[in-house]
Motif scaffolding. Structure first.
Motif, PDB file in Angstrom:
ATOM      1  N   SER A  93       0.830  -1.209   0.000  1.00  0.00           N
ATOM      2  CA  SER A  93       0.000   0.000   0.000  1.00  0.00           C
ATOM      3  C   SER A  93       0.862   1.255   0.000  1.00  0.00           C
ATOM      4  N   ILE A  94       1.945   1.245   0.770  1.00  0.00           N
ATOM      5  CA  ILE A  94       2.858   2.391   0.790  1.00  0.00           C
ATOM      6  C   ILE A  94       3.520   2.564  -0.575  1.00  0.00           C
ATOM      7  N   ALA A  95       3.914   1.454  -1.203  1.00  0.00           N
ATOM      8  CA  ALA A  95       4.530   1.537  -2.530  1.00  0.00           C
ATOM      9  C   ALA A  95       3.568   2.134  -3.546  1.00  0.00           C
ATOM     10  N   ILE A  96       2.311   1.751  -3.468  1.00  0.00           N
ATOM     11  CA  ILE A  96       1.294   2.301  -4.378  1.00  0.00           C
ATOM     12  C   ILE A  96       1.093   3.780  -4.100  1.00  0.00           C
ATOM     13  N   MET A  97       1.021   4.150  -2.818  1.00  0.00           N
ATOM     14  CA  MET A  97       0.829   5.548  -2.445  1.00  0.00           C
ATOM     15  C   MET A  97       1.955   6.426  -2.974  1.00  0.00           C
ATOM     16  N   PHE A 130      -6.456   7.176   0.974  1.00  0.00           N
ATOM     17  CA  PHE A 130      -5.471   6.111   1.093  1.00  0.00           C
ATOM     18  C   PHE A 130      -6.088   4.786   0.687  1.00  0.00           C
ATOM     19  N   PHE A 131      -5.422   4.122  -0.282  1.00  0.00           N
ATOM     20  CA  PHE A 131      -5.857   2.804  -0.728  1.00  0.00           C
ATOM     21  C   PHE A 131      -5.014   1.746  -0.038  1.00  0.00           C
ATOM     22  N   TYR A 132      -5.678   0.807   0.647  1.00  0.00           N
ATOM     23  CA  TYR A 132      -4.978  -0.298   1.296  1.00  0.00           C
ATOM     24  C   TYR A 132      -5.130  -1.529   0.423  1.00  0.00           C
ATOM     25  N   ASP A 133      -3.991  -2.074   0.015  1.00  0.00           N
ATOM     26  CA  ASP A 133      -3.981  -3.133  -0.979  1.00  0.00           C
ATOM     27  C   ASP A 133      -4.353  -4.492  -0.365  1.00  0.00           C
ATOM     28  N   GLY A 134      -4.980  -5.330  -1.168  1.00  0.00           N
ATOM     29  CA  GLY A 134      -5.179  -6.715  -0.784  1.00  0.00           C
ATOM     30  C   GLY A 134      -6.467  -7.032  -0.069  1.00  0.00           C
ATOM     31  N   LEU A 135      -7.360  -6.053   0.105  1.00  0.00           N
ATOM     32  CA  LEU A 135      -8.633  -6.319   0.759  1.00  0.00           C
ATOM     33  C   LEU A 135      -9.677  -6.687  -0.292  1.00  0.00           C
ATOM     34  N   PRO A 136     -10.472  -7.720  -0.052  1.00  0.00           N
ATOM     35  CA  PRO A 136     -11.460  -8.132  -1.054  1.00  0.00           C
ATOM     36  C   PRO A 136     -12.510  -7.052  -1.285  1.00  0.00           C
ATOM     37  N   LEU A 137     -13.023  -7.020  -2.510  1.00  0.00           N
ATOM     38  CA  LEU A 137     -14.067  -6.065  -2.849  1.00  0.00           C
ATOM     39  C   LEU A 137     -15.381  -6.494  -2.204  1.00  0.00           C
ATOM     40  N   VAL A 138     -15.927  -5.623  -1.379  1.00  0.00           N
ATOM     41  CA  VAL A 138     -17.202  -5.869  -0.708  1.00  0.00           C
ATOM     42  C   VAL A 138     -18.079  -4.646  -0.940  1.00  0.00           C
ATOM     43  N   HIS A 139     -19.328  -4.883  -1.284  1.00  0.00           N
ATOM     44  CA  HIS A 139     -20.267  -3.769  -1.384  1.00  0.00           C
ATOM     45  C   HIS A 139     -21.000  -3.633  -0.052  1.00  0.00           C
ATOM     46  N   PHE A 140     -21.948  -4.518   0.194  1.00  0.00           N
ATOM     47  CA  PHE A 140     -22.594  -4.597   1.502  1.00  0.00           C
ATOM     48  C   PHE A 140     -22.040  -5.815   2.238  1.00  0.00           C
ATOM     49  N   ALA A 141     -21.578  -5.609   3.466  1.00  0.00           N
ATOM     50  CA  ALA A 141     -21.134  -6.732   4.277  1.00  0.00           C
ATOM     51  C   ALA A 141     -22.351  -7.448   4.852  1.00  0.00           C
ATOM     52  N   ASP A 142     -22.168  -8.712   5.196  1.00  0.00           N
ATOM     53  CA  ASP A 142     -23.246  -9.523   5.743  1.00  0.00           C
ATOM     54  C   ASP A 142     -23.362  -9.265   7.236  1.00  0.00           C
ATOM     55  N   ARG A 143     -24.468  -8.688   7.651  1.00  0.00           N
ATOM     56  CA  ARG A 143     -24.687  -8.361   9.054  1.00  0.00           C
ATOM     57  C   ARG A 143     -24.520  -9.578   9.953  1.00  0.00           C
ATOM     58  N   GLU A 144     -24.855 -10.754   9.445  1.00  0.00           N
ATOM     59  CA  GLU A 144     -24.770 -11.967  10.256  1.00  0.00           C
ATOM     60  C   GLU A 144     -23.330 -12.341  10.602  1.00  0.00           C
ATOM     61  N   ASP A 145     -22.352 -11.736   9.936  1.00  0.00           N
ATOM     62  CA  ASP A 145     -20.955 -12.047  10.209  1.00  0.00           C
ATOM     63  C   ASP A 145     -20.411 -11.294  11.422  1.00  0.00           C
ATOM     64  N   PHE A 146     -21.225 -10.429  12.034  1.00  0.00           N
ATOM     65  CA  PHE A 146     -20.750  -9.575  13.122  1.00  0.00           C
ATOM     66  C   PHE A 146     -21.513  -9.900  14.401  1.00  0.00           C
ATOM     67  N   ALA A 147     -20.832 -10.559  15.320  1.00  0.00           N
ATOM     68  CA  ALA A 147     -21.485 -11.033  16.536  1.00  0.00           C
ATOM     69  C   ALA A 147     -21.997  -9.888  17.408  1.00  0.00           C
ATOM     70  N   TRP A 148     -21.396  -8.714  17.306  1.00  0.00           N
ATOM     71  CA  TRP A 148     -21.774  -7.585  18.147  1.00  0.00           C
ATOM     72  C   TRP A 148     -23.001  -6.839  17.625  1.00  0.00           C
ATOM     73  N   ALA A 149     -23.429  -7.120  16.396  1.00  0.00           N
ATOM     74  CA  ALA A 149     -24.482  -6.327  15.748  1.00  0.00           C
ATOM     75  C   ALA A 149     -25.788  -6.348  16.545  1.00  0.00           C
ATOM     76  N   GLU A 150     -26.167  -7.502  17.053  1.00  0.00           N
ATOM     77  CA  GLU A 150     -27.440  -7.607  17.764  1.00  0.00           C
ATOM     78  C   GLU A 150     -27.464  -6.717  19.011  1.00  0.00           C
ATOM     79  N   ALA A 151     -26.337  -6.619  19.702  1.00  0.00           N
ATOM     80  CA  ALA A 151     -26.280  -5.796  20.907  1.00  0.00           C
ATOM     81  C   ALA A 151     -26.468  -4.312  20.576  1.00  0.00           C
ATOM     82  N   VAL A 152     -25.935  -3.873  19.445  1.00  0.00           N
ATOM     83  CA  VAL A 152     -26.137  -2.482  19.016  1.00  0.00           C
ATOM     84  C   VAL A 152     -27.592  -2.262  18.598  1.00  0.00           C
ATOM     85  N   GLU A 153     -28.129  -3.185  17.815  1.00  0.00           N
ATOM     86  CA  GLU A 153     -29.516  -3.055  17.351  1.00  0.00           C
ATOM     87  C   GLU A 153     -30.500  -3.022  18.514  1.00  0.00           C
ATOM     88  N   ALA A 154     -30.171  -3.706  19.600  1.00  0.00           N
ATOM     89  CA  ALA A 154     -31.071  -3.749  20.755  1.00  0.00           C
ATOM     90  C   ALA A 154     -31.256  -2.379  21.399  1.00  0.00           C
TER      91      ALA A 154
END
Length: 339
Positions: free
Chosen positions: A107-111, A131-155
């Motif tokens: 990422s620094i080399a690209i910058m 700043f572009f960080y290299d090597g992260l997969p392209l994601v549009h919307f992340a899957d809410r179910e992948d985040f264990a903390w989400a339910e506690a925030v939604e509550a």
């Protein structure tokens, strides 16, 4: 050019300021302002003005003029100064080059223009403004179910909405989200500059929670700090806020600053038809259901309802990042700010 340059501004700094106030795209005034900042030793401001000035020269068909050569020469010197500062600063913070994570090193080399991004065969790639960080997969919307903390925030949705509604009822609580910057060149930001179609109440300033603001929404503040893996980058994140999109209005397509985070929306008031588009996908808000997305991908939002839409926005680290990567990204921006 190794020695410190000695540019000769085409006009005084006061004249350059006056002309830029009259016309923010006055390229000759912009470059003169860059020269004055360079003479004063403010390399960051000089870089900003030179960079935008060069863009305007190309747009105006003036890239072959001597002034464009001058700008390119100054930018080359500034780039080398910054590269030296960056490596020395990171080493001083405990991250010498030999210990850089491979993705961080790429990422620094690209910058720095020493490497290129791999071709991305999609219409809507990650395209962060800062700043572009290299090597992260392209994601549009992340899957809410992948985040264990989400339910506690939604509550806490009802309690958070109550605090937000109290803020809405207070005089002067929400400001235009896109505000003027007085010490750097700035365009009209897709027509949103000081536009009250999109207003916000921000809980932090330069990544630090502001006591006077958090005291007005203690449940919101505690929920975010205790239950969400907030992205924390000195002077930049987290950026939690209540975001109000006026009835019948839209936020034009744009890109966020960095791609090492996901932006989260907790919808609080959804009065009717409206949606968020990220790249080729779009979703409608549902009260109390979190939406996470990569805002470095082109995105826009609209509220076609007859009443205002309100969401709580906050940013979290991309879960793919290892702890050492987060630390090195934090050190990078601390070093940048010290430049």
């Amino acid at each position: 050019m190794n020695s410190t340059p000695n540019p000769q501004p085409a006009m005084s700094q006061d004249e350059a300021k006056r002309r830029l106030i009259a016309n923010g795209s006055d390229v000759d005034a912009m470059i003169a302002m860059a020269d004055h900042h360079l003479i004063a030793g403010d390399n960051r401001a000089a870089s900003g003005y030179y960079n935008v000035g060069l863009q305007h020269l190309h747009r105006l068909g003036r890239a072959g003029e001597p002034i464009a050569g001058h700008v390119s020469e100054m930018m080359g010197w500034l780039d080398q100064q910054f590269a030296n500062h960056l490596e020395q600063g990171l080493a001083a913070m405990g991250f010498p080059r030999k210990d850089w994570h491979p993705r961080f090193a790429n990422s620094i080399a690209i910058m720095q223009g020493k490497a290129s991004r791999a071709p991305v065969p999609v219409r809507y790639p990650q395209n962060p403004q800062t700043f572009f960080y290299d090597g992260l997969p392209l994601v549009h919307f992340a899957d809410r179910e992948d985040f264990a903390w989400a339910e506690a925030v939604e509550a806490q949705t009802d309690a958070i909405r109550t605090e937000a509604e109290a803020l809405l009822g207070a005089t002067g609580g929400f400001d235009a989200y896109v505000k003027k910057i007085h010490d750097r060149p700035q365009g009209d930001v897709h027509g949103m500059l000081e536009n009250r179609d999109w207003t916000s109440f921000e809980l932090t300033e330069k990544g630090v929670f502001v006591d006077e603001r958090t005291a007005l929404c203690p449940i919101t503040t505690e929920t975010l700090n205790e239950r969400a893996p907030l992205c924390r980058i000195v002077s930049r994140a987290p950026t939690p806020m209540f975001s109000l999109l006026a009835a019948g209005k839209r936020i034009p397509p744009h890109h966020g600053m960095i791609n090492t985070r996901f932006i989260c929306h907790l919808p609080l008031i959804v009065p009717g038809e409206g949606a968020l588009r990220v790249g080729p996908l779009q979703k409608s808000w549902e009260v109390g259901k979190l939406m996470m997305f990569d805002d470095s991908v082109e995105h826009e939002a609209w509220n076609n309802a007859a009443k205002d839409r309100l969401v709580l926005i906050f940013d979290i680290w991309r879960p793919e990042l290892e702890e050492v990567e987060r630390e090195q990204i934090q050190a990078l921006f601390a070093t940048v700010d010290a430049y």
